[in-house]
Scaffold this motif. Structure first.
Motif, PDB file in Angstrom:
ATOM      1  N   PRO A 165      75.247 -44.603  12.303  1.00  0.00           N
ATOM      2  CA  PRO A 165      75.067 -43.553  10.841  1.00  0.00           C
ATOM      3  C   PRO A 165      76.804 -44.124  10.452  1.00  0.00           C
ATOM      4  O   PRO A 165      76.503 -43.706   9.245  1.00  0.00           O
ATOM      5  CB  PRO A 165      74.769 -42.610  11.861  1.00  0.00           C
ATOM      6  N   LEU A 185      75.835 -37.899  19.213  1.00  0.00           N
ATOM      7  CA  LEU A 185      75.097 -39.253  18.718  1.00  0.00           C
ATOM      8  C   LEU A 185      74.253 -39.842  20.135  1.00  0.00           C
ATOM      9  O   LEU A 185      74.861 -40.225  21.447  1.00  0.00           O
ATOM     10  CB  LEU A 185      76.354 -40.257  18.486  1.00  0.00           C
ATOM     11  N   ARG A 186      73.167 -40.065  19.986  1.00  0.00           N
ATOM     12  CA  ARG A 186      71.830 -40.263  21.036  1.00  0.00           C
ATOM     13  C   ARG A 186      71.842 -41.956  20.342  1.00  0.00           C
ATOM     14  O   ARG A 186      71.391 -41.888  19.029  1.00  0.00           O
ATOM     15  CB  ARG A 186      70.750 -39.562  20.908  1.00  0.00           C
ATOM     16  N   GLU A 210      74.234 -40.801  25.336  1.00  0.00           N
ATOM     17  CA  GLU A 210      74.677 -39.486  24.364  1.00  0.00           C
ATOM     18  C   GLU A 210      75.823 -39.875  24.280  1.00  0.00           C
ATOM     19  O   GLU A 210      76.512 -39.665  25.167  1.00  0.00           O
ATOM     20  CB  GLU A 210      73.542 -38.636  24.572  1.00  0.00           C
ATOM     21  N   MET A 266      71.504 -35.006  18.252  1.00  0.00           N
ATOM     22  CA  MET A 266      72.635 -34.509  16.159  1.00  0.00           C
ATOM     23  C   MET A 266      72.418 -33.115  16.737  1.00  0.00           C
ATOM     24  O   MET A 266      73.682 -32.636  15.867  1.00  0.00           O
ATOM     25  CB  MET A 266      71.759 -35.071  15.761  1.00  0.00           C
ATOM     26  N   GLY A 267      71.419 -32.604  16.839  1.00  0.00           N
ATOM     27  CA  GLY A 267      71.404 -30.929  16.444  1.00  0.00           C
ATOM     28  C   GLY A 267      72.461 -30.356  17.704  1.00  0.00           C
ATOM     29  O   GLY A 267      72.879 -29.006  17.689  1.00  0.00           O
ATOM     30  N   GLU A 271      63.446 -41.765  18.047  1.00  0.00           N
ATOM     31  CA  GLU A 271      63.894 -41.142  17.353  1.00  0.00           C
ATOM     32  C   GLU A 271      63.822 -39.343  16.907  1.00  0.00           C
ATOM     33  O   GLU A 271      64.715 -38.605  16.284  1.00  0.00           O
ATOM     34  CB  GLU A 271      63.155 -41.164  15.843  1.00  0.00           C
ATOM     35  N   SER A 272      63.031 -38.739  17.445  1.00  0.00           N
ATOM     36  CA  SER A 272      63.018 -37.184  17.761  1.00  0.00           C
ATOM     37  C   SER A 272      63.900 -37.345  19.018  1.00  0.00           C
ATOM     38  O   SER A 272      64.448 -36.007  18.434  1.00  0.00           O
ATOM     39  CB  SER A 272      61.179 -36.846  18.200  1.00  0.00           C
ATOM     40  N   ARG A 273      64.402 -37.753  20.107  1.00  0.00           N
ATOM     41  CA  ARG A 273      64.878 -37.524  20.826  1.00  0.00           C
ATOM     42  C   ARG A 273      66.809 -37.498  20.073  1.00  0.00           C
ATOM     43  O   ARG A 273      67.829 -36.811  20.175  1.00  0.00           O
ATOM     44  CB  ARG A 273      64.992 -38.176  22.418  1.00  0.00           C
ATOM     45  N   ARG A 274      67.319 -38.305  18.937  1.00  0.00           N
ATOM     46  CA  ARG A 274      67.679 -38.850  18.327  1.00  0.00           C
ATOM     47  C   ARG A 274      68.061 -37.553  17.261  1.00  0.00           C
ATOM     48  O   ARG A 274      69.498 -37.213  17.431  1.00  0.00           O
ATOM     49  CB  ARG A 274      68.278 -39.688  17.283  1.00  0.00           C
ATOM     50  N   ARG A 275      67.266 -36.896  16.341  1.00  0.00           N
ATOM     51  CA  ARG A 275      67.501 -35.862  15.824  1.00  0.00           C
ATOM     52  C   ARG A 275      67.772 -34.757  16.655  1.00  0.00           C
ATOM     53  O   ARG A 275      68.958 -34.060  16.390  1.00  0.00           O
ATOM     54  CB  ARG A 275      66.654 -35.912  14.953  1.00  0.00           C
ATOM     55  N   GLU A 276      67.002 -34.232  17.725  1.00  0.00           N
ATOM     56  CA  GLU A 276      67.685 -33.334  18.577  1.00  0.00           C
ATOM     57  C   GLU A 276      68.817 -33.525  19.912  1.00  0.00           C
ATOM     58  O   GLU A 276      69.749 -32.263  19.434  1.00  0.00           O
ATOM     59  CB  GLU A 276      66.429 -33.582  20.254  1.00  0.00           C
TER      60      GLU A 276
END
Ligand code: FES
Ligand code: FES
Lengths: 168, 792, 200
Positions: free
Chosen positions: B763, B453-454, B646, B448-449, B441-446
């Motif tokens: 999402p 979309l991961r 990604e 997104m920045g 989940e932290s990789r997904r957020r990173e």
């Protein structure tokens, strides 16, 4: 329309009579018996036929035999020295970078061309360089490792020996 | 030194790396002629007539033949090796499959005539002059549309284009489970049509020896004995003893070189007519329209779950495209290699599968790497992921809850198979850890920045390999046995030749099999020679496909070596003047137990061939044993794959950023070769998921993806570096404990990638994506789903 | 594929109609056109050689006219075949409208390609066909404009030179491993061939 061409192939002078439409790869395979250079496509995309002409990597299916007249061609048969494999060939072996072997001659010839122009390529650079060489067997993973190893050895560095096979 | 389990470098590499391989097209026979095959440019047409006279007169032309010529000469049609029965018990429709089209062409690429000339260029020039009078007819291209009433009819023998309507499983049990379910998840999906694309195009050389009446066929085949049987017995009526089939170095197969193809029969037959060798080599664009394609399913699937997320029942309904004719093993693929795998790694107690197989005016479809099992895995792992999403459970957790526990073996599935071993939960944990699933989940957020979309996707798979127990496949419709053979020939000086019925076309048998022999006999690998691919040399064998070589072929070698050792003990006992029971064989020596009295294998072999001091009354001379091994069961490799992707929000560009594969292949003989097999399978699986797709013009039946311009092959920069690991449980019913590894990657990867893509797009409200998920398709999907979000 | 286009030809409508009906004029405008014959009032046969490098491909075409409404509109349909190279067939509706002293030609064509042409060239054909249509009508307009025959020889010379240029091997439609460009050219030629006939 027949024409006689004279060229140097793997260091030896050869001449042959070809038709105007004969491709370099046909001359090599069918007339000179150098069947290590393969034909994998008819749209110049697979790279199985890569040879060096005057030191540059060329897809031998895109060149007419008459265009090679007077030039110097290196094929996979001319890469090893006797029974001693070139470090790039050795690296392919160490890293299991070939399965059916059909793409292999083109891969090795392309790899040598890459390293000539970029002695220390990154993984990304190797992958991008291989754009013109298709392999259906290996998923490229081990080819990329092999080219990195071959490049290292050609630079005089020790082989990374990822699979523990190099020192055999 | 034990070599089993160590990364021995391949023995075959030297010749391939120096240009010394001998592929079929590298072979030229004295006096050889060249064949050019004229193919239909129409998807469906009646042949009004063929005028070959101008071509016959063309310069350098030796002969021109049509289907009529072959039929008149008594040439039979291409046989199908598997018969399926429909729900109602009726046998499948089996239309004739002429070698050269006779009155009708049924797909673009259907061979119509052959021109044989002094050079290929002259043959091709002359083919231009062959005048075929076609009356075009409407074509059935889309498999679902082909089943509709009024659709153009491909073969008059298959009414409504239906080959068979097959079922497996207990429908009543499934219906009652559905009635009790808390949740039913439904999905429609397709499995995209693929072109195998072994890098070596197919080739064949036929030769006829007038002096001996013998025919020889050099061909790019995965199973020369099967070709000899099918072509000799059914097509050309040549007794086996007068037909030799040689499959030399073969540049990849992936299933596409299993089948008996028209060109093999054409060059062999023509060589007998013109009394000179005849060579044919496919151009790549010819391969696209003449090699059997793979996959092409359209499926509706429903999964019933209880409140705890336990799977209660699975119902699958599939339309499978067969193309215009039945290829050699085509009927088996969407049935017994598909429906039987729908239990996967799960305890689902009730499963029902039905498959309608349909003829269309397209290239015949048959097994391609994985063959049926990738399709089953895709169906199952997509619906499981969708179920996890719908009930709001972590997809790894939902799988854990439903795994067959490791103490449940042998485990009988509701779809006919009995699994012998496995530990799916442990394999999944291994993969989850290797992929750092926790940290995703932290990789997904990173990501997104960075405007990406991961997504992460899991797929587990099981495959039935080591094909196969002959009695079982016979009862399911196979028209052949599927054992394997080996001859172990110990030479007088103790070096060994192994003649195997399997065929290596990239798998490295010369190395793996040598390891087996070297370790068992205690001799250096260099003293072992592996011979394959020539029916005049090797015993009758079934060849290589279905990840069977080590499990079936390797076991046959073990059995033959057992016989050698048993005989060797007798000889050694005689030489050592000991009781046979006291002689043991270890490290290359026959030793009298508890003493240092011994004879080497070489000494025993020499005695066997120079039997001066020999138990001649009890034993025959020689040390040369043959074994045929018919497996008791399939083997069941399994694994858990995790893909991380990604997608660029603006361009739809997709990158596979991580790929973790954890597999259970049983015992591994050569980890280097096994890793290579996995890599290659993954590349093909990822290719299917992201890039490859065979497109026909739905109206005209023209193949639009007929070259590397339009058929996207995975290239080096499309693929990641793979992270592999293994979790081993041994196969319980073969002596090596091996399971096979050739197809795993192609089976598990498409679902893992697709699950990751759908996870990335979740999402946006995306529920499913069909393959190939090209960047264009992803971009469009993002645009479509973004619009409503933006409007809200 | 579908293709529509519009060309303004600086000549009166009747002359355009006649030009499009005149095999000699058309022949001048089709690169590599070897033969063009009027079989009947509503049928044409033609042969075009496309050559790239050492490879020449010969394409034969046949077209039929219908719905003739001279000098205003007609429908044309036909097919071209390059032997083992593939085929194209299709049709077009062509309209000639007066635009002052000039003529506005519009067409809407659909063509279907088959065989190797479709297999190897389908994705590229659109752009090339469009370009070749432009070239054709450009040339056609040039031939139409001069009232005096002075300009014609120039065109004629160019054409003769083009025909003489390719190397001598006998026409064989395909040679080994034809580069995609040949396909595309051949394909486009077929479609253009259709078009002129359409536009006749
Ligand atoms: S043969 Fe494929 S690029 Fe030359
Ligand atoms: S090793 Fe088979 S294609 Fe590369």
């Amino acid at each position: 329309m027949q024409k006689t061409v004279s060229l140097t192939v793997n260091g030896k002078p050869v001449s042959a009579t070809v038709e105007g439409r004969t491709l370099l790869v046909q001359l090599l395979r069918e007339q000179l018996g150098l069947t290590g250079t393969h034909v994998g496509c008819d749209t110049s995309q697979c790279g199985a036929c890569v040879v060096h002409v005057d030191g540059e990597a060329v897809k031998a299916c895109t060149l007419l035999a008459v265009q090679a007249d007077g030039h110097s061609v290196l094929t996979i048969e001319g890469v090893a020295t006797g029974d001693t494999l070139h470090p790039m060939q050795e690296a392919f072996r160490n890293n299991h970078a070939l399965q059916c072997g059909f793409c292999t001659p083109g891969m090795v010839m392309s790899a040598l061309d890459l390293v000539k122009n970029n002695p220390n390529p990154t993984e990304r650079e190797i992958r991008e360089y291989l754009e013109g060489n298709l392999c259906r067997c290996t998923g490229y993973h081990n080819i990329v490792l092999a080219i990195a190893e071959g490049a290292a050895v050609m630079r005089g560095e020790p082989a990374p020996n990822v699979y523990g096979t190099a020192a055999e | 030194m034990a070599t089993i389990g160590t990364p021995v470098r391949r023995r075959e590499d030297f010749r391939f790396l120096t240009g010394g391989g001998t592929y079929t097209d590298d072979i030229n026979r004295p006096g050889q002629l060249y064949a050019y095959i004229l193919r239909s440019q129409h998807a469906h047409a009646r042949i009004g007539g063929i005028d070959t006279a101008p071509a016959q007169r063309s310069s350098g032309v030796v002969a021109v033949y049509t289907g009529q010529d072959m039929t008149a000469d008594g040439v039979g049609g291409l046989p199908c090796g598997w018969q399926i029965h429909s729900k109602d018990g009726s046998p499948m429709a089996e239309p004739p499959h002429p070698v050269l089209a006779v009155d009708r062409v049924r797909y673009v690429g259907d061979p119509v005539a052959v021109v044989i000339a002094d050079t290929l260029a002259l043959a091709r020039d002359a083919a231009e002059l062959v005048n075929v009078n076609y009356a075009e007819e409407p074509a059935a291209i889309d498999p679902v549309a082909a089943l509709q009433p009024g659709a153009p009819q491909v073969n008059s023998e298959a009414s409504g284009n239906l080959c068979y309507d097959w079922q497996l499983g207990d429908l009543a049990a499934v219906e009652s489970a559905f009635a009790k379910a808390t949740r039913i998840v439904r999905l429609d999906l397709a499995n995209n049509r693929l072109v195998p694309n072994a890098m070596e195009p197919r080739a064949a050389i036929g030769e006829f020896n007038r002096a001996t009446g013998e025919y020889t066929l050099y061909t790019t085949s995965q199973n020369p004995h099967v070709i000899r049987l099918l072509m000799g017995a059914f097509v050309l009526h040549i007794p086996e003893a007068r037909l030799r089939v040689v499959a030399p170095d073969v540049g990849g197969g992936f299933g596409s070189k299993i089948y008996h193809y028209p060109e093999e029969a054409i060059v062999t037959w023509a060589a007998g007519k013109v009394h000179r060798p005849v060579k044919w080599t496919a151009e790549r664009s010819e391969s696209f329209i003449s090699d059997a394609h793979g996959r092409d399913h359209v499926t509706h699937v429903e999964l019933a779950l209880d409140a705890q997320g336990k799977f209660l029942a699975l119902k699958v309904s599939t339309v499978a495209n067969l193309g215009a004719y039945l290829s050699t093993f085509a009927p088996a693929i969407p049935t017994y290699l598909y429906g039987t795998l729908l239990a996967g790694t799960y305890t689902t107690p009730a499963i029902y599968c039905e498959t309608k197989a349909v003829f269309t005016n397209t290239v015949p479809i048959d097994a391609y790497r994985g063959a049926g099992r990738p399709e089953a895995t895709f169906v199952l792992e997509r619906i499981v992921d969708l179920a996890a999403d719908e009930i709001g459970m972590d997809p790894a957790e939902l799988r854990r809850r439903n795994f067959i526990p490791k103490d449940a073996y042998p485990y009988q599935t509701p779809v006919a198979l009995q699994y012998d071993s496995g530990d799916y939960a442990a394999t999944l944990e291994l993969a989850l850890k290797a992929a750092d699933y926790q940290g995703f989940e932290s990789r997904r957020r990173e990501a997104m920045g960075r405007g990406k979309l991961r997504g992460i996707g899991i797929a587990t798979y099981i495959e039935a390999c080591g094909i196969a127990p002959s009695a079982v496949v016979g009862s399911l419709g196979a028209r052949a046995g599927l054992y394997e053979s080996a001859e172990v020939r110990v030479h007088p000086t103790g070096s060994v030749s192994v003649l195997t019925g399997t065929h290596s076309h990239g798998q490295g048998h010369e190395t793996t099999f040598s390891q087996l022999v070297a370790d068992t006999f205690g001799i250096p690998i260099d003293n072992v020679e592996i011979v394959h691919g020539d029916t005049d040399k090797i015993p009758y064998g079934m060849g290589t496909y279905g990840s069977r070589s080590i499990a079936v072929g390797g076991t046959a070698i073990v059995k033959a070596m057992d016989k050698v050792i048993a005989k060797g003990r007798k000889i050694a006992a005689h030489l050592l003047e000991a009781a046979e029971a006291d002689v043991e064989f270890k490290d290359g020596k026959f030793t009298v137990a508890g003493t240092d009295r011994s004879r080497t294998l070489g000494e025993v072999a020499l005695t066997a061939y120079v039997p001066h001091n020999y138990p001649i009354d009890e034993l025959e001379p020689g040390l040369d044993e043959t074994a045929f091994y018919d497996p008791k069961n399939f083997t069941f490799p399994s694994g858990a794959y995790i893909a991380e992707v990604e997608i660029d929000l603006e361009t739809g560009q997709v990158a596979v950023v991580n790929f973790t594969a954890s597999d259970d292949f049983g015992r591994i003989i050569n980890p280097l070769i096994v890793a290579g097999q996995v890599h290659g399978g993954l590349a093909q699986g990822i290719g299917q998921a992201l890039l490859e797709g065979c497109v026909y013009d739905k109206a005209s039946g023209q193949l639009l993806t007929g070259s590397y311009n339009d058929y996207a092959m995975p290239r080096a920069d499309d693929l990641p570096t793979f992270a592999l690991s293994t979790n081993t449980t041994l196969c319980t019913h073969n002596p090596l404990g091996v399971k096979g590894c050739g197809e795993a990657g192609a089976i598990g990867a498409p679902a893992a990638i697709t699950n990751a893509l759908v996870d990335a797009l979740k999402p946006l409200g995306v529920r499913h994506l069909d393959m190939p998920a090209t960047s264009e398709k992803l971009w469009r999907t993002i645009q479509q789903h973004r619009a409503p979000i933006a409007a809200e | 594929m579908e293709m529509t286009g519009e060309f303004r030809i600086p000549a009166p409508r009747q002359r355009v109609w006649e030009g499009l009906n005149d095999p000699e004029v058309l022949k001048q405008c089709i690169p590599g056109c070897q033969a063009l014959e009027k079989v009947s009032d509503t049928e044409f046969n033609g042969r075009v050689v496309a050559s790239v490098g050492p490879v020449r491909a010969t394409f034969g075409g046949k077209v039929r006219l219908s719905d003739l409404d001279p000098p205003q509109s007609y429908t044309i349909s036909g097919e071209g075949s390059g032997g083992v190279a593939g085929f194209a067939k299709g049709g077009a509706k062509v309209n000639l409208a007066e635009d002052g002293a000039a003529t506005l030609l519009t067409y809407a064509a659909q063509a279907q390609i088959g065989g190797k042409l479709a297999q190897v060239g389908s994705r590229l054909i659109d752009g090339v066909a469009r370009k070749m249509a432009n070239d054709f009508f450009g040339q056609f307009a040039a031939v139409m404009v001069p009232e005096q025959p002075a300009a014609a020889p120039a065109v004629e010379r160019a054409r003769v030179a083009a025909e003489a240029a390719p190397p001598v091997p006998p026409p064989h439609p395909m040679s080994t491993r034809l580069p995609p460009a040949v396909w595309v050219t051949g394909l486009a030629v077929i479609i253009i061939l259709l078009l002129y006939f359409f536009t006749r």
